[in-house]
Design a protein around this motif. Structure first.
Motif, PDB file in Angstrom:
ATOM      1  N   TYR A   1       7.706   2.365  12.115  1.00 31.11           N
ATOM      2  CA  TYR A   1       7.998   1.512  10.959  1.00 31.11           C
ATOM      3  C   TYR A   1       8.123   0.043  11.352  1.00 31.11           C
ATOM      4  O   TYR A   1       9.137  -0.592  11.106  1.00 31.11           O
ATOM      5  CB  TYR A   1       9.266   1.985  10.256  1.00 31.11           C
TER       6      TYR A   1
ATOM      7  N   GLU B   1       5.639  -2.246  10.456  1.00 31.55           N
ATOM      8  CA  GLU B   1       4.955  -3.082   9.461  1.00 31.55           C
ATOM      9  C   GLU B   1       5.954  -3.490   8.387  1.00 31.55           C
ATOM     10  O   GLU B   1       6.760  -2.684   7.925  1.00 31.55           O
ATOM     11  CB  GLU B   1       3.787  -2.328   8.837  1.00 31.55           C
TER      12      GLU B   1
ATOM     13  N   GLU C   1       7.508  -4.777   4.732  1.00 32.35           N
ATOM     14  CA  GLU C   1       7.350  -4.283   3.373  1.00 32.35           C
ATOM     15  C   GLU C   1       6.476  -5.259   2.598  1.00 32.35           C
ATOM     16  O   GLU C   1       6.674  -6.465   2.651  1.00 32.35           O
ATOM     17  CB  GLU C   1       8.717  -4.157   2.696  1.00 32.35           C
ATOM     18  N   TRP C   2       5.506  -4.735   1.878  1.00 29.55           N
ATOM     19  CA  TRP C   2       4.543  -5.551   1.160  1.00 29.55           C
ATOM     20  C   TRP C   2       4.741  -5.440  -0.342  1.00 29.55           C
ATOM     21  O   TRP C   2       5.017  -4.356  -0.850  1.00 29.55           O
ATOM     22  CB  TRP C   2       3.113  -5.089   1.466  1.00 29.55           C
TER      23      TRP C   2
ATOM     24  N   ARG D   1      -0.508  -6.191  -0.279  1.00 31.70           N
ATOM     25  CA  ARG D   1      -1.057  -5.124   0.563  1.00 31.70           C
ATOM     26  C   ARG D   1      -2.523  -4.878   0.267  1.00 31.70           C
ATOM     27  O   ARG D   1      -3.297  -4.529   1.159  1.00 31.70           O
ATOM     28  CB  ARG D   1      -0.233  -3.835   0.414  1.00 31.70           C
TER      29      ARG D   1
ATOM     30  N   MET E   1      -4.284   3.097   2.017  1.00 28.23           N
ATOM     31  CA  MET E   1      -3.351   2.145   2.635  1.00 28.23           C
ATOM     32  C   MET E   1      -2.262   1.762   1.627  1.00 28.23           C
ATOM     33  O   MET E   1      -1.093   1.618   1.979  1.00 28.23           O
ATOM     34  CB  MET E   1      -4.083   0.887   3.119  1.00 28.23           C
TER      35      MET E   1
ATOM     36  N   PHE F   1       1.612   2.245   2.461  1.00 33.46           N
ATOM     37  CA  PHE F   1       2.442   1.076   2.737  1.00 33.46           C
ATOM     38  C   PHE F   1       3.138   0.472   1.524  1.00 33.46           C
ATOM     39  O   PHE F   1       4.103  -0.261   1.693  1.00 33.46           O
ATOM     40  CB  PHE F   1       1.612   0.002   3.442  1.00 33.46           C
TER      41      PHE F   1
ATOM     42  N   GLU G   1       4.637   4.291  -0.272  1.00 35.90           N
ATOM     43  CA  GLU G   1       5.316   5.055   0.780  1.00 35.90           C
ATOM     44  C   GLU G   1       5.305   6.558   0.506  1.00 35.90           C
ATOM     45  O   GLU G   1       6.313   7.251   0.622  1.00 35.90           O
ATOM     46  CB  GLU G   1       6.732   4.528   0.992  1.00 35.90           C
TER      47      GLU G   1
ATOM     48  N   SER H   1       1.887  11.269   6.551  1.00 39.50           N
ATOM     49  CA  SER H   1       2.001   9.803   6.601  1.00 39.50           C
ATOM     50  C   SER H   1       2.789   9.370   7.828  1.00 39.50           C
ATOM     51  O   SER H   1       2.429   8.391   8.495  1.00 39.50           O
ATOM     52  CB  SER H   1       2.693   9.275   5.341  1.00 39.50           C
TER      53      SER H   1
ATOM     54  N   ARG I   1       1.525   7.107  10.986  1.00 38.06           N
ATOM     55  CA  ARG I   1       2.193   5.890  11.475  1.00 38.06           C
ATOM     56  C   ARG I   1       2.442   5.959  12.980  1.00 38.06           C
ATOM     57  O   ARG I   1       2.312   4.954  13.675  1.00 38.06           O
ATOM     58  CB  ARG I   1       3.504   5.674  10.728  1.00 38.06           C
TER      59      ARG I   1
END
Length: 190
Positions: free
Chosen positions: A11, A13, A15-16, A21, A119, A123, A126, A175, A179
């Motif tokens: 984890y 990356e 938060e978008w 994103r 994606m 992302f 989630e 997922s 990751r």
């Protein structure tokens, strides 16, 4: 996989926002990780750090091109910006939709393919059980971990069907496994 769990943080990356994103995914389409990261940074700068549909539509095309987006990718970003202005793609709006429904909805946007939609599932929304075999790093990671020249594919590589079969043991958390595979790939790549 146990080694990856012990060695990596999956984890890392940030938060978008949903539209951010999509822009990141478009920048990453069909280019190396290092190149895409540099282009993404420059595109975010060209948008003044405010990566919104409005800013993307108002931005000078030449500035986005100078940041590293091809003319086609500028078009894709703008297609997504128009779609995001017209429809609600927030986490809340898509919460009750299945993964398949989200992919179907997003891929109606010209320039957003299945990989980009996956994606988004990973992302932004989630979702727990996404296996993006359209991603080269994921395929290479699975091959490195489980392949050993035992696959039915070209040169003994694993086929996508074999990779799906391997990933069945990760359900319903594919997922998370993805990751970890990315974390390994990024460590090796960097």
């Amino acid at each position: 996989m146990r080694r990856l769990v012990e060695e990596h943080d999956p984890y890392t990356e940030r938060e978008w926002a949903p539209f951010e994103r999509i822009v990141v995914a478009v920048a990453y389409q069909s280019v190396s990780t290092a190149s895409a990261a540099a282009v993404t940074e420059r595109v975010f700068e060209a948008l003044g750090g405010e990566v919104t549909p409005g800013r993307a539509l108002e931005a000078d095309e030449s500035a986005l091109r100078e940041a590293g987006l091809s003319a086609r990718k500028v078009e894709y970003v703008r297609n997504a910006a128009r779609a995001f202005r017209e429809s609600d793609f927030s986490r809340e709006a898509l919460a009750d939709r299945s993964d398949e429904e989200v992919v179907e909805t997003l891929t109606e946007i010209s320039g957003v393919g299945e990989w980009t939609a996956e994606m988004f599932l990973l992302f932004v929304l989630e979702r727990d059980d996404v296996l993006p075999l359209g991603d080269l790093a994921v395929r290479r990671g699975i091959e490195d971990l489980y392949g050993e020249g035992e696959g039915d594919g070209e040169d003994g590589d694993l086929t996508r069907a074999e990779m799906r079969n391997i990933a069945e043991r990760w359900r319903p958390y594919r997922s998370l496994a993805t990751r970890y595979i990315w974390a390994e790939y990024m460590a090796d790549d960097g």
